[in-house]
Design an enzyme around this catalytic site. Sequence first.
Site, short mmCIF file in Angstrom:
data_model
loop_
_atom_site.label_atom_id
_atom_site.label_comp_id
_atom_site.label_asym_id
_atom_site.label_seq_id
_atom_site.Cartn_x
_atom_site.Cartn_y
_atom_site.Cartn_z
CB CYS A 287 -29.29 9.54 32.64
SG CYS A 287 -29.85 10.41 31.14
CE LYS B 257 -28.28 14.03 32.98
NZ LYS B 257 -29.22 13.63 31.92
CG ASP C 87 -31.58 12.78 34.51
OD1 ASP C 87 -30.87 13.65 35.05
OD2 ASP C 87 -31.40 12.39 33.33
C1 VGL Z 1 -32.75 9.87 29.84
C2 VGL Z 1 -33.47 9.32 27.74
C3 VGL Z 1 -33.43 10.63 27.36
C4 VGL Z 1 -32.39 9.42 31.22
C5 VGL Z 1 -32.69 11.20 29.47
O1 VGL Z 1 -32.48 10.22 32.18
O2 VGL Z 1 -32.01 8.24 31.37
N1 VGL Z 1 -33.12 8.94 28.98
N2 VGL Z 1 -33.05 11.56 28.23
#
Ligand code: VGL
Length: 232
Positions: free
Chosen positions: A180, A135, A37
């Site tokens: 994540c 995802k 991410d």
């Molecule tokens: C994430 C909060 C919501 C992350 C993703 O990538 O850690 N955190 N969505």
Amino acid sequence: MPVTRRPLLAALAGLPLLTTRSRAMTPGAETALIVVDVQNCFTPGGSLAVPDGDAVVPVINGLARHFANVVLTQDWHTPDHVSFASQHAGQQPFGTVQVPYGTQVLWPDHCVMGTEGAALHPALSIPHAQLVIRKGYNREVDSYSAFLEADRSTKTGLDGYLNSRGIRHVYLTGLATDFCVAWTALDARRLGFEATVIEDACRAIDLQGSLARAWAEMEAAGVRRIRSDAIG
Ligand code: VGL
Ligand code: ZN
């Protein structure tokens, strides 16, 4: 016949070479780097910016050169995703609600599929990355983990991909350490992989002690923790 004196260099040739990089380890074919991410929404200026989140980019770019196998992930939500506070009347970001699979933390709208915020950070430079796994695209279910959605049963397919390619050990980097990255590392262990988090290639959100909790859970699950200078 007289014993000839061996030249000094010839004598030294039999000794193991000591170099400054002798303790660094080179990842083999059974390993993959997972870059979690590293997206505009999670870096400064983004809607769910992780403090200092863009600092991971040069570290990850450098690490990736040492890995033959690299997988990127993207958080990839519908515009009306269940994890968005905006979808729950009277709720604010960073609160929680109950959903069928348990407690869901509510976030600002982020990583809406196809938007600039969901794009990979522009300075991320890993042309040899082989797979991008998205995802969180089911409206009703969040997915911090790159392996299993938050209902804890729907698979993304990443375990099958890694197993098909003979990859046994994943090295984790990216955002955010305590969400994540941690969930992906913990699921890697549940699914039978070796897992190592490269700590200086990650940054955390740290919501009410979530970072300390995540490290404790990862340690208990056998996730290893290293720094990027251990790879080279
Ligand atoms: C994430 C909060 C919501 C992350 C993703 O990538 O850690 N955190 N969505
Ligand atoms: Zn998300």
